[in-house]
Design an enzyme around this catalytic site. Structure first.
Site, PDB file in Angstrom:
ATOM      1  N   ASN A   1       2.153 -15.915   5.099  1.00 16.35           N
ATOM      2  CA  ASN A   1       1.793 -15.849   3.677  1.00 16.35           C
ATOM      3  C   ASN A   1       0.862 -17.004   3.352  1.00 16.35           C
ATOM      4  O   ASN A   1       0.838 -18.016   4.066  1.00 16.35           O
ATOM      5  CB  ASN A   1       3.063 -15.955   2.823  1.00 16.35           C
ATOM      6  CG  ASN A   1       2.783 -15.855   1.338  1.00 16.35           C
ATOM      7  OD1 ASN A   1       1.985 -15.026   0.902  1.00 16.35           O
ATOM      8  ND2 ASN A   1       3.414 -16.699   0.545  1.00 16.35           N
TER       9      ASN A   1
ATOM     10  N   ILE B   1       9.916  -9.796   1.105  1.00 19.31           N
ATOM     11  CA  ILE B   1       9.932  -9.050   2.371  1.00 19.31           C
ATOM     12  C   ILE B   1      11.392  -8.911   2.828  1.00 19.31           C
ATOM     13  O   ILE B   1      12.103  -9.911   2.955  1.00 19.31           O
ATOM     14  CB  ILE B   1       9.090  -9.792   3.440  1.00 19.31           C
ATOM     15  CG1 ILE B   1       7.628  -9.888   2.985  1.00 19.31           C
ATOM     16  CG2 ILE B   1       9.188  -9.098   4.788  1.00 19.31           C
ATOM     17  CD1 ILE B   1       6.909  -8.558   2.811  1.00 19.31           C
TER      18      ILE B   1
ATOM     19  N   HIS C   1      -0.051 -19.508   0.022  1.00 19.53           N
ATOM     20  CA  HIS C   1       0.400 -19.889  -1.318  1.00 19.53           C
ATOM     21  C   HIS C   1      -0.643 -20.833  -1.925  1.00 19.53           C
ATOM     22  O   HIS C   1      -1.091 -21.767  -1.246  1.00 19.53           O
ATOM     23  CB  HIS C   1       1.769 -20.573  -1.250  1.00 19.53           C
ATOM     24  CG  HIS C   1       2.324 -20.841  -2.599  1.00 19.53           C
ATOM     25  ND1 HIS C   1       2.864 -19.850  -3.389  1.00 19.53           N
ATOM     26  CD2 HIS C   1       2.379 -21.980  -3.336  1.00 19.53           C
ATOM     27  CE1 HIS C   1       3.240 -20.368  -4.543  1.00 19.53           C
ATOM     28  NE2 HIS C   1       2.954 -21.661  -4.544  1.00 19.53           N
TER      29      HIS C   1
ATOM     30  N   ASN D   1      -8.559 -12.131  -1.057  1.00 14.81           N
ATOM     31  CA  ASN D   1      -8.233 -12.641   0.289  1.00 14.81           C
ATOM     32  C   ASN D   1      -8.319 -11.520   1.317  1.00 14.81           C
ATOM     33  O   ASN D   1      -8.813 -11.737   2.427  1.00 14.81           O
ATOM     34  CB  ASN D   1      -6.833 -13.267   0.308  1.00 14.81           C
ATOM     35  CG  ASN D   1      -6.849 -14.689  -0.200  1.00 14.81           C
ATOM     36  OD1 ASN D   1      -7.238 -15.606   0.514  1.00 14.81           O
ATOM     37  ND2 ASN D   1      -6.486 -14.865  -1.455  1.00 14.81           N
TER      38      ASN D   1
END
Ligand code: GRF
Length: 191
Positions: free
Chosen positions: A106, A92, A108, A19
């Site tokens: 984020n 975090i 997922h 990614n």
């Protein structure tokens, strides 16, 4: 030093970094948005090689260093506007979330709230989709809060689970969605 109009991204990643690579490729040559820093907690992570190849500064942080407020100094030095988690396995810390409100996101590899939480990453997620006999899986891009995979959703994109799909097939389908949509959503957030 960044120009006034420029936005800087920090990518936090613990693994292979596909990614991270997709995001770097997407913003290559973009004068407004730049990947300015890569942070990893894993000294053997593939993302380090990606950082080197693309001449992006990187930092390897221990779990203790991540919790140290000196992290803020580093993010300040690189003038970071958005923190992008891409397979980052550590939680975090609250002070970072408070310092970057709605500026930490984020991705997922499932349709949350299904198959999220601590330990739900990589093949564990796809195994859960298969054992649950879900007809659909996909990706969730969301803001980060103090709990794994629980922040507000930015977008979700689904794909079908076909008869005969195994973990590898699902991983490939989901990763394709990730690489296509994560850079685009980052661009939207920063524009
Ligand atoms: C991705 O599947 C992402 O959804 C998850 O971790 C994986 C990272 O893969 N959070 P890569 O390191 O980007 O290849």
């Amino acid at each position: 030093m960044k120009q006034d109009h420029q936005k800087h991204i920090a990518i936090f990643a613990s693994g292979k970094g596909s990614n991270a690579q997709a995001i770097i490729d997407y913003f290559k040559g973009n004068e407004s948005i730049k990947v300015a820093l890569i942070v990893t907690n894993n000294k053997t992570a593939g993302v380090i090689q990606i950082a080197k190849e693309n001449r992006i500064p990187f930092d390897i942080v221990s779990p203790k260093e991540l919790k140290d407020e000196e992290m803020l100094d580093m993010l300040d030095v690189y003038e970071i506007d958005l923190i992008v988690l891409a397979g980052f396995l550590l939680l975090i810390p609250a002070f970072l979330i408070q310092a970057y409100p709605d500026k930490i996101i984020n991705i997922h590899p499932a349709l949350l709230p299904k198959h999220g939480g601590k330990g739900m990453y990589g093949k564990h997620v796809h195994e859960a989709v298969l054992s649950n006999k879900d007809a659909e899986t996909g990706i969730t891009i969301h803001y980060v809060n103090e709990h794994y995979d629980e922040g507000a959703y930015i977008t979700q994109i689904g794909c079908h689970v076909e008869p005969g799909d195994n973990v590898e097939a699902l991983a490939a389908k989901v990763q394709k969605l990730e690489h296509e949509h994560y850079p685009q959503e980052i661009e939207k957030l920063l524009s």
